[in-house]
Design a protein around this motif. Sequence first.
Motif, PDB file in Angstrom:
ATOM      1  N   MET A   1       0.829  -1.179   0.000  1.00 16.59           N
ATOM      2  CA  MET A   1       0.000   0.000   0.000  1.00 16.59           C
ATOM      3  C   MET A   1       0.879   1.250   0.000  1.00 16.59           C
ATOM      4  N   THR A   3       3.967   1.498  -1.085  1.00 15.71           N
ATOM      5  CA  THR A   3       4.631   1.602  -2.381  1.00 15.71           C
ATOM      6  C   THR A   3       3.704   2.228  -3.422  1.00 15.71           C
ATOM      7  N   CYS A   4       2.460   1.779  -3.451  1.00 16.20           N
ATOM      8  CA  CYS A   4       1.490   2.329  -4.411  1.00 16.20           C
ATOM      9  C   CYS A   4       1.239   3.810  -4.152  1.00 16.20           C
ATOM     10  N   LEU A   7       4.217   5.720  -5.394  1.00 15.00           N
ATOM     11  CA  LEU A   7       4.204   5.755  -6.858  1.00 15.00           C
ATOM     12  C   LEU A   7       3.166   6.741  -7.379  1.00 15.00           C
ATOM     13  N   ALA A   8       2.104   6.962  -6.594  1.00 14.93           N
ATOM     14  CA  ALA A   8       1.065   7.919  -6.970  1.00 14.93           C
ATOM     15  C   ALA A   8       1.477   9.350  -6.654  1.00 14.93           C
TER      16      ALA A   8
END
Length: 106
Positions: A1, A3-4, A7-8
């Motif tokens: 979560m 990491t996402c 990345l966002a």
Amino acid sequence: MRTCAELAGIPGELLSIALEPEAASMYCQHLPDHRSSGYLSERGTKYMIIDIGGGTADITVHENLGDGRLRELHAATGGACGGTAMDAEYNKMLTEILEKVMKKAC
């Protein structure tokens, strides 16, 4: 979560990830305590977080320790009695009633 989220474009140092009961508890710190003239954010305040979701209903009890810290007095417990389970039981009951009515009508 995490990491996402990074990345966002959300910087990791600005990101806090919490489970639903903890997030709800953080929100509750800003609610008035109707038993007194204070807020739930006052040291020593104890309160329940009740999460009735689609699949489960969970209850957690927290105590405010002050300085933004909380103590979990009772860990989240619950069972399959959330909205989805309630819908299934309602449909089962309705089916039984309609079957009886249809048998009498025929």
